[in-house]
Design an enzyme around this catalytic site. Structure first.
Site, PDB file in Angstrom:
ATOM      1  N   LYS A 115      32.435  28.632  35.460  1.00 17.89           N
ATOM      2  CA  LYS A 115      31.510  28.809  34.339  1.00 17.89           C
ATOM      3  C   LYS A 115      31.468  30.259  33.869  1.00 17.89           C
ATOM      4  CE  LYS A 115      28.470  24.842  34.579  1.00 17.89           C
ATOM      5  NZ  LYS A 115      27.093  24.365  34.377  1.00 17.89           N
ATOM      6  N   LYS A 197      39.125  17.163  35.009  1.00 18.09           N
ATOM      7  CA  LYS A 197      37.996  16.229  35.019  1.00 18.09           C
ATOM      8  C   LYS A 197      37.453  16.000  33.605  1.00 18.09           C
ATOM      9  CE  LYS A 197      33.294  15.776  36.708  1.00 18.09           C
ATOM     10  NZ  LYS A 197      32.098  16.561  36.997  1.00 18.09           N
ATOM     11  N   LYS A 200      31.592  16.448  29.628  1.00 16.65           N
ATOM     12  CA  LYS A 200      30.818  16.236  28.396  1.00 16.65           C
ATOM     13  C   LYS A 200      30.830  17.466  27.502  1.00 16.65           C
ATOM     14  CE  LYS A 200      26.561  17.049  31.030  1.00 16.65           C
ATOM     15  NZ  LYS A 200      25.322  16.453  31.513  1.00 16.65           N
TER      16      LYS A 200
END
Length: 333
Positions: A115, A197, A200
């Site tokens: 992140k 992966k 969203k």
């Protein structure tokens, strides 16, 4: 543990539209856990703000996530369903746990590194201590099992380390939780990059199938899914695109990989992709219909938020008060 009943906790962020990865890897399995465990399912809105959120979007998605929990089969009579920020004990326990968590442990968290790279202009302290808040979420309810995908397993292991460290100083303070992996579909991959992966937050809308996508959109996305040039439907590490589609199809139909290979023997990827799209859309249709009903009654959703928060707070206060007492905080009733 409450009496003889073990506790299960999980949370989902309201930071974006939920995907079939969230559904198959976690939410779809949640309902069956309520038969065996005392279950707490939380909309973790405090976790969501480590990345900048539009306030109106965050509010809307909080309602939507709670509605999706119920639309996916979570009965509020059997499960404690609530919003994290409405239970102040989460944030309070997180601060206490921060004081028992090592800087080096947090700096090794894979998700923090990922992140930080993605949001280089906003590497805030919350992003760094996110796993401590997650540990507080779990330990607050003396949780025995935490259903997680592979990417969150490291955070549960850190939670276990924190609990064990505290238990060495203050014996029997926290139940040490176990991660519980889904039997199948634990990691659904991107349709555009099947080695990554499904997320969203993916900027490529064709890479992700959302729970609330309509049937035409779902089928179109699967038709565009990346496969390979072999035109053979076979589950194998060297065929990540096809294997991912087989996993999705298996989760929605209950068929194993051998059955799927036999079903599509001699058929092309076009037929297979269409079948996966239809199975996905048909399985999601009742969820979408129930979701629409729930979202049409905002007052009922708010009543559930209030009811769920009150129940969660009742259990959370017991743990927080016990820990504060052990730490030496003055408690005057």
């Amino acid at each position: 543990m409450f009496g003889e009943q073990k506790v299960c906790f999980s949370g989902v962020q309201p930071s974006g539209n939920l995907t079939i990865g969230n559904y198959l890897g976690a939410i779809k399995n949640f309902a069956e856990y309520s038969e065996k465990y005392k279950t707490f399912y939380c909309v973790v809105d405090e976790h969501a703000i480590t990345v900048r959120q539009n306030p109106a979007d965050l509010r809307r998605r909080t309602y939507e996530t709670l509605a999706l929990y119920m639309a996916c089969g979570l009965d509020p009579e059997k499960n404690t369903l609530y919003v994290q920020s409405m239970v102040h004990e989460h944030a309070e326990l997180a601060w206490l746990l921060n004081c028992f968590t090592m800087f080096g442990e947090l700096s090794r968290m894979t998700q923090f590194k990922d992140k930080s790279a993605k949001h280089a202009d906003n590497i805030n302290a919350g992003l760094f201590t996110y796993p401590v808040l997650m540990a507080a979420d779990i330990l607050l309810f003396q949780t025995d099992v935490v259903p997680v995908g592979i990417d969150q397993k490291q955070h549960v292991e850190l939670c276990r380390d924190i609990a064990n460290r505290i238990n060495q100083i203050y014996p029997d303070m926290f139940t040490v939780p176990e991660p519980m992996m889904a039997k199948s579909g634990k990691k659904i991959m991107s349709l555009a990059e099947p080695t990554k992966k499904m997320s969203k937050s993916d900027e490529n809308a064709n890479a992700v199938v959302y729970i609330l996508d309509d049937k035409d959109t779902i089928i179109r996305k699967f038709k565009r899914a990346v496969t390979d040039s072999e035109a053979e439907i076979r589950f194998s590490e060297d065929k990540p695109g096809v294997s991912n589609l087989m996993t999705i199809y298996s989760c929605f139909t209950g068929k194993n990989y051998d059955e799927i290979e036999r079903e599509f023997a001699g058929k092309g990827y076009g037929d297979f992709k269409l079948a996966v799209g239809e199975a996905t859309a048909d399985s999601l249709a009742p969820v979408q219909a129930r979701f629409a009903e729930l979202m049409a009654d905002k007052a009922a959703l708010e009543a559930q938020m209030k009811r769920g928060a009150e129940e969660a707070s009742y259990y959370a206060r017991r743990t927080l008060s016990k820990f504060q007492k052990k730490l030496g905080f003055v408690q005057i009733r």
